[in-house]
Scaffold this motif. Structure first.
Motif, mmCIF file in Angstrom:
data_model
loop_
_atom_site.group_PDB
_atom_site.id
_atom_site.type_symbol
_atom_site.label_atom_id
_atom_site.label_comp_id
_atom_site.label_asym_id
_atom_site.label_seq_id
_atom_site.Cartn_x
_atom_site.Cartn_y
_atom_site.Cartn_z
ATOM 1 N N GLY A 121 0.680 -1.031 0.219
ATOM 2 C CA GLY A 121 -0.165 0.231 0.048
ATOM 3 C C GLY A 121 1.121 1.381 0.079
ATOM 4 N N GLU A 122 1.698 1.261 0.957
ATOM 5 C CA GLU A 122 2.899 2.313 0.824
ATOM 6 C C GLU A 122 3.522 2.686 -0.343
ATOM 7 N N ARG A 123 3.985 1.481 -1.087
ATOM 8 C CA ARG A 123 4.435 1.537 -2.351
ATOM 9 C C ARG A 123 3.702 2.182 -3.567
ATOM 10 N N MET A 124 2.508 1.636 -3.655
ATOM 11 C CA MET A 124 1.659 2.201 -4.835
ATOM 12 C C MET A 124 1.188 3.671 -4.338
ATOM 13 N N ALA A 125 1.069 3.845 -3.066
ATOM 14 C CA ALA A 125 0.695 5.315 -2.669
ATOM 15 C C ALA A 125 1.902 6.155 -3.293
ATOM 16 N N ALA A 126 2.934 5.822 -3.141
ATOM 17 C CA ALA A 126 4.212 6.707 -3.652
ATOM 18 C C ALA A 126 4.136 6.967 -4.881
ATOM 19 N N LEU A 127 3.950 5.790 -5.764
ATOM 20 C CA LEU A 127 3.778 6.094 -7.100
ATOM 21 C C LEU A 127 2.612 6.599 -7.559
ATOM 22 N N CYS A 128 1.549 6.796 -6.901
ATOM 23 C CA CYS A 128 0.483 7.525 -7.212
ATOM 24 C C CYS A 128 0.737 8.998 -7.032
ATOM 25 N N ASP A 129 1.453 9.134 -5.856
ATOM 26 C CA ASP A 129 1.886 10.593 -5.562
ATOM 27 C C ASP A 129 2.816 11.269 -6.744
ATOM 28 N N ARG A 130 3.739 10.407 -7.147
ATOM 29 C CA ARG A 130 4.435 10.782 -8.129
ATOM 30 C C ARG A 130 3.956 11.198 -9.497
ATOM 31 N N VAL A 131 2.923 10.329 -9.695
ATOM 32 C CA VAL A 131 2.093 10.623 -11.204
ATOM 33 C C VAL A 131 0.871 11.683 -10.957
ATOM 34 N N SER A 132 0.659 11.975 -9.744
ATOM 35 C CA SER A 132 -0.697 12.748 -9.530
ATOM 36 C C SER A 132 -0.343 14.012 -10.205
ATOM 37 N N ALA A 133 0.484 14.728 -10.146
ATOM 38 C CA ALA A 133 0.819 16.159 -10.839
ATOM 39 C C ALA A 133 0.462 16.077 -12.096
ATOM 40 N N HIS A 134 0.586 14.954 -12.845
ATOM 41 C CA HIS A 134 0.565 14.811 -14.404
ATOM 42 C C HIS A 134 -0.775 14.201 -14.780
ATOM 43 N N GLY A 135 -1.744 14.189 -13.755
ATOM 44 C CA GLY A 135 -3.243 13.675 -13.971
ATOM 45 C C GLY A 135 -3.286 12.445 -14.135
ATOM 46 N N ALA A 136 -2.379 11.386 -13.926
ATOM 47 C CA ALA A 136 -2.468 10.102 -14.169
ATOM 48 C C ALA A 136 -2.926 9.345 -12.791
ATOM 49 N N THR A 137 -3.466 8.196 -13.269
ATOM 50 C CA THR A 137 -4.150 7.273 -12.205
ATOM 51 C C THR A 137 -3.083 6.137 -12.100
ATOM 52 N N VAL A 138 -2.810 5.561 -11.105
ATOM 53 C CA VAL A 138 -2.041 4.141 -10.997
ATOM 54 C C VAL A 138 -3.118 3.024 -10.811
ATOM 55 N N ALA A 139 -3.250 1.956 -11.877
ATOM 56 C CA ALA A 139 -4.130 0.930 -11.704
ATOM 57 C C ALA A 139 -3.581 -0.234 -11.580
ATOM 58 N N VAL A 140 -3.726 -0.945 -10.387
ATOM 59 C CA VAL A 140 -3.341 -2.378 -10.187
ATOM 60 C C VAL A 140 -3.988 -3.469 -10.894
ATOM 61 N N GLU A 141 -3.329 -4.374 -11.609
ATOM 62 C CA GLU A 141 -3.895 -5.345 -12.415
ATOM 63 C C GLU A 141 -3.602 -6.575 -11.675
ATOM 64 N N PHE A 142 -4.871 -7.159 -11.272
ATOM 65 C CA PHE A 142 -4.834 -8.391 -10.327
ATOM 66 C C PHE A 142 -4.623 -9.410 -11.336
ATOM 67 N N MET A 143 -3.767 -10.489 -10.887
ATOM 68 C CA MET A 143 -3.455 -11.498 -11.646
ATOM 69 C C MET A 143 -2.839 -12.774 -10.807
ATOM 70 N N ALA A 144 -3.794 -14.336 -10.944
ATOM 71 C CA ALA A 144 -3.256 -15.423 -10.075
ATOM 72 C C ALA A 144 -1.788 -15.452 -10.229
ATOM 73 N N GLY A 145 -1.364 -16.115 -9.020
ATOM 74 C CA GLY A 145 0.059 -16.172 -8.883
ATOM 75 C C GLY A 145 0.762 -15.137 -8.319
ATOM 76 N N THR A 146 0.293 -13.583 -8.539
ATOM 77 C CA THR A 146 1.064 -12.515 -7.866
ATOM 78 C C THR A 146 0.655 -12.145 -6.510
ATOM 79 N N SER A 147 1.268 -11.342 -5.938
ATOM 80 C CA SER A 147 0.806 -10.446 -4.646
ATOM 81 C C SER A 147 -0.372 -9.975 -4.652
ATOM 82 N N VAL A 148 -1.030 -9.820 -5.893
ATOM 83 C CA VAL A 148 -2.432 -9.117 -5.862
ATOM 84 C C VAL A 148 -3.216 -10.058 -6.836
ATOM 85 N N PRO A 149 -3.621 -11.142 -6.346
ATOM 86 C CA PRO A 149 -4.356 -12.215 -7.224
ATOM 87 C C PRO A 149 -5.601 -12.018 -7.706
ATOM 88 N N ASP A 150 -6.318 -11.263 -6.873
ATOM 89 C CA ASP A 150 -7.849 -11.119 -7.107
ATOM 90 C C ASP A 150 -8.393 -9.829 -6.988
#
Length: 303
Positions: free
Chosen positions: A135-164
């Motif tokens: 959560g902390e690491r994704m938040a850091a990416l969100c903060d870095r791209v926010s000035a340019h109006g971008a969203t960080v989208a996590v893609e869930f995938m079986a076998g990864t740390s965000v599987p579902d």
């Protein structure tokens, strides 16, 4: 008037062609938005290609990069000061020898966000158990791209740390950023993260993008996830999944995210790039007609 979502030609659909040929094929097929890969740009940059070269080509054809891929293992921490050399992302069956998201890739990605202005940046978790600071690491990416109006989208995938979906929903709660969302890939949902009612827990405004492909009910090779994922996806309507039902459900809940067609297929890659782009666009048009069939004033966007 209800409008169709914006259509994106995802990265990796067309065969190994030049950037200019890819953009020309996309434009001629009616796409105004594409996905692009920071990993591909790193390879081109080593050959002397610059972001000015890319932006010039995009401008000439009236196409923009709206989707930027991909921070593999964003939660592993190899992009942070003092981190060691990143390991290879994924199992031996993963067909690309690329490392986890590291400092050099982060620099390139952030420069591309600034120069290309994508709407969203897709990230994947670590293959296997992830770190406790996701959560902390994704938040850091969100903060870095926010000035340019971008969203960080996590893609869930079986076998990864965000599987579902439930794990992705929990991650967004930890991130607690307005520009954090989810990339809903129909392939990964149907293949490994499918659960009745799972999507109901995902707030409509957190679905950043829907990546679309079709497939058979049963995998061709259950023991090798990536073989089918990277080579055997099907056009919408050519498989056995209820994509229309899924998308109608999302639309009914107020999801207005763009549709990024991501048919990773040897058959598509063997086609002429122009013909492939036209076929991909036609399949999206047909899918949209079916999804929005009961909305008489529904119409396409950007064409």
């Amino acid at each position: 008037m209800a409008e169709y979502p914006e259509f994106i030609l995802a990265h990796g659909c067309l065969g190994p062609v030049s950037f200019e040929e890819r953009i020309r094929a996309a434009a001629e097929a009616g796409f105004t938005a594409i996905g692009y890969s920071v990993l591909e740009f790193n390879a081109l940059a080593a050959e002397g290609v610059t972001l000015d070269d890319l932006t010039g080509t995009l401008k000439a054809h009236g196409v923009r990069v709206s989707e930027l891929e991909i921070a593999l293992g964003f939660d592993a921490g190899f992009n942070e000061p003092g981190a060691g050399a990143p390991p290879r992302w994924g199992p031996p069956s993963f067909p690309f020898d690329v490392p986890c998201f590291d400092g050099a890739t982060q620099v390139a990605l952030l420069e591309m966000v600034e120069r290309l202005g994508p709407d969203h940046v897709n990230v994947l978790g670590t293959y296997g158990p992830g770190g406790s600071r996701a959560g902390e690491r994704m938040a850091a990416l969100c903060d870095r791209v926010s000035a340019h109006g971008a969203t960080v989208a996590v893609e869930f995938m079986a076998g990864t740390s965000v599987p579902d979906v439930p794990t992705a929903v929990g991650l967004l709660a930890d991130v607690d950023r307005a520009n954090a969302g989810v990339c809903l890939d129909t392939w990964h949902y149907e293949r490994g993260a499918h659960a009745p009612g799972a999507l109901d827990a995902l707030a409509s405004d957190r679905v950043t993008v829907v990546q679309i492909s079709d497939g058979p009910r049963r995998p061709a090779n259950p023991d090798d996830y990536f073989a089918e994922t990277m080579h055997l996806r099907r056009f919408p309507g050519d498989g056995e999944w209820d994509l229309v039902g899924m998308l109608r459900g999302l639309v009914a809940r107020g999801v207005r995210a763009p549709w990024s067609i991501e048919v990773l297929s040897d058959e598509v890659q063997a086609m002429d790039p122009g013909a492939a782009a036209r076929a991909l666009r036609a399949s999206l048009d047909q899918l949209a007609r079916e999804v929005f069939a009961d909305l008489p004033n529904a119409g396409p966007v950007g064409i």
